[in-house]
Every structure is written in structure tokens, then in C-alpha cells.
Enzyme design. Structure first.
Site, PDB file in Angstrom:
ATOM      1  N   ASP A  71     -78.927 -19.684 -43.983  1.00 44.41           N
ATOM      2  CA  ASP A  71     -79.697 -18.692 -44.716  1.00 44.41           C
ATOM      3  C   ASP A  71     -80.919 -19.430 -45.274  1.00 44.41           C
ATOM      4  O   ASP A  71     -80.860 -20.644 -45.503  1.00 44.41           O
ATOM      5  CB  ASP A  71     -78.842 -18.102 -45.844  1.00 44.41           C
ATOM      6  CG  ASP A  71     -79.604 -17.115 -46.701  1.00 44.41           C
ATOM      7  OD1 ASP A  71     -80.233 -16.207 -46.129  1.00 44.41           O
ATOM      8  OD2 ASP A  71     -79.572 -17.252 -47.933  1.00 44.41           O
ATOM      9  N   ASP A  73     -83.585 -18.199 -47.963  1.00 44.43           N
ATOM     10  CA  ASP A  73     -83.900 -18.115 -49.387  1.00 44.43           C
ATOM     11  C   ASP A  73     -82.728 -18.581 -50.243  1.00 44.43           C
ATOM     12  O   ASP A  73     -81.591 -18.159 -50.050  1.00 44.43           O
ATOM     13  CB  ASP A  73     -84.261 -16.681 -49.769  1.00 44.43           C
ATOM     14  CG  ASP A  73     -85.581 -16.250 -49.147  1.00 44.43           C
ATOM     15  OD1 ASP A  73     -86.509 -17.081 -49.122  1.00 44.43           O
ATOM     16  OD2 ASP A  73     -85.683 -15.099 -48.687  1.00 44.43           O
TER      17      ASP A  73
END
Length: 201
Positions: A71, A73
Site C-alpha cells: 500500500d 499512503d
């Protein structure tokens, strides 16, 4: 979690790992051997000095992974890109509150993203200005980890609900193929600078 790069040395690679926030999860495994689905805590604070040593199982998962999906962010990067763009545009607090609500699962992702973009009034020009003055805030140790994984032939993927315009420069800087990036593409109408989102997740 403190994972020494030396612990990743040479094993077969039957796993695909997904890294998000403070967890590492097995997405898939080769057909030989039992299927596992273990979660391992990752150091949650970027400024924390405490080190949590990973278990033997966690180290083995990293060593034997064929691919690692990050992922972006608040995992691969230390910040939330849409919140940073909003702050640059002067609507940071409002959008951050909407982001927190969206992450709580009470609002559909598509609706939450559209609402935040409407508040931001983002244009191509403003996005370009943001990218010029806001370099990527990579999580400490990420460049070294990516380099180590790549040196062992492990594929690195970036998966995000964020924007390709923000993520592509990061991928290019770390020699991650653009084809390994899964994110949303912001499209702008030249006449009005209005934005639409072309989702590619």
C-alpha cells in the site's frame, strides 16, 4: 518491526506478501505446503524509537516471497497524498476529516474520493505545482528494502487508492515498473480544468 536486510538472504519464493499500515499479510502461496494467513505487526510510528523484533515465521515469509505488494499512503510513504494535496490547496483539515471517515468504511470509496476532489477543486496546474514543491516522503528504510527485494528477483508492486500522477515518480525513482503500479488516474478536461477519476484498481 525491525527486519534486518541480511535476514532476506536466499530462499525459494512461494509467497506473495501485502504490506499495509502496520501489517504484513500472505496473499497467496505455492500449492506445495499448507496455506497460511498470518498477520505481523509493523512499527506503526515513523518516529518511534522502540524496535519490535519479527518472529521467525515473519522473517521466513519475507525471505520466501515471490512478490511484495505495498500500500502506498501511510505505508510505503509516510503521509497521505490526498491530504497533502488538500493542505497545499488550503482545505487540508476538511479533506483530512473526510479521509478519516472514508477509512472507517462508513462511506463508499468512490463517493468519498469524489467528495474530496470536489472540495479540493484540483486542476492540472495545481497538481503540477504540488508535485514540484512536495517530494515523496518515503517511509525510512523503504529504498533499501526495495533494492534488496529487487536484487533477489522479487517483484515489487504498489497498490493504492491514490493517484498515478503522484505514485509514478516514486516508482520510477526506485526502478519499480509502471506496469506494477495499480492506482487511480486523474483526468482533466482542458477547457474547464475539471477532474474525473479513471479507476484502475
Amino acid at each position: 518491526m525491525s527486519l534486518q536486510l541480511s535476514q532476506l538472504k536466499g530462499c525459494r519464493a512461494p509467497h506473495v506478501l501485502a504490506c499495509k499500515g502496520s501489517h504484513v499479510q500472505v496473499l497467496s502461496q505455492a500449492r506445495s505446503g499448507p496455506r497460511r494467513n498470518r498477520l505481523a505487526p509493523r512499527q506503526s510510528s515513523m518516529t518511534a524509537t522502540a524496535r519490535i523484533e519479527p518472529s521467525t515465521d515473519v522473517v521466513e515469509l519475507w525471505r520466501t516471497a515471490q512478490a511484495v505488494c505495498f500500500d502506498v499512503d501511510s505505508t510505503f510513504c509516510a503521509d497521505e497524498s490526498i491530504d497533502e494535496i488538500a493542505a497545499f490547496l488550503g482545505v487540508g483539515e476538511q479533506v483530512a476529516a473526510m479521509t478519516a471517515q472514508a477509512m472507517g468504511g462508513s462511506v463508499r470509496f468512490e463517493d468519498a474520493l469524489a467528495a474530496r476532489l470536489n472540495v479540493m477543486g484540483l486542476s492540472q496546474q495545481k497538481l503540477d505545482e504540488f508535485l514540484q514543491v512536495h517530494p515523496a516522503q518515503l517511509t525510512p528504510g523503504i529504498p533499501e528494502l526495495v533494492k534488496k527485494l529487487q536484487s533477489q528477483g522479487k517483484a515489487v508492486f504498489l497498490v493504492s487508492g491514490g493517484f498515478r500522477q503522484v505514485i509514478h515518480p516514486i516508482a520510477e525513482a526506485l526502478a519499480i515498473p509502471i506496469s506494477n503500479v495499480y492506482a487511480n488516474q486523474l483526468l482533466f478536461k482542458v477547457s474547464s480544468q475539471q477532474h474525473t477519476v479513471n479507476g484502475s484498481l
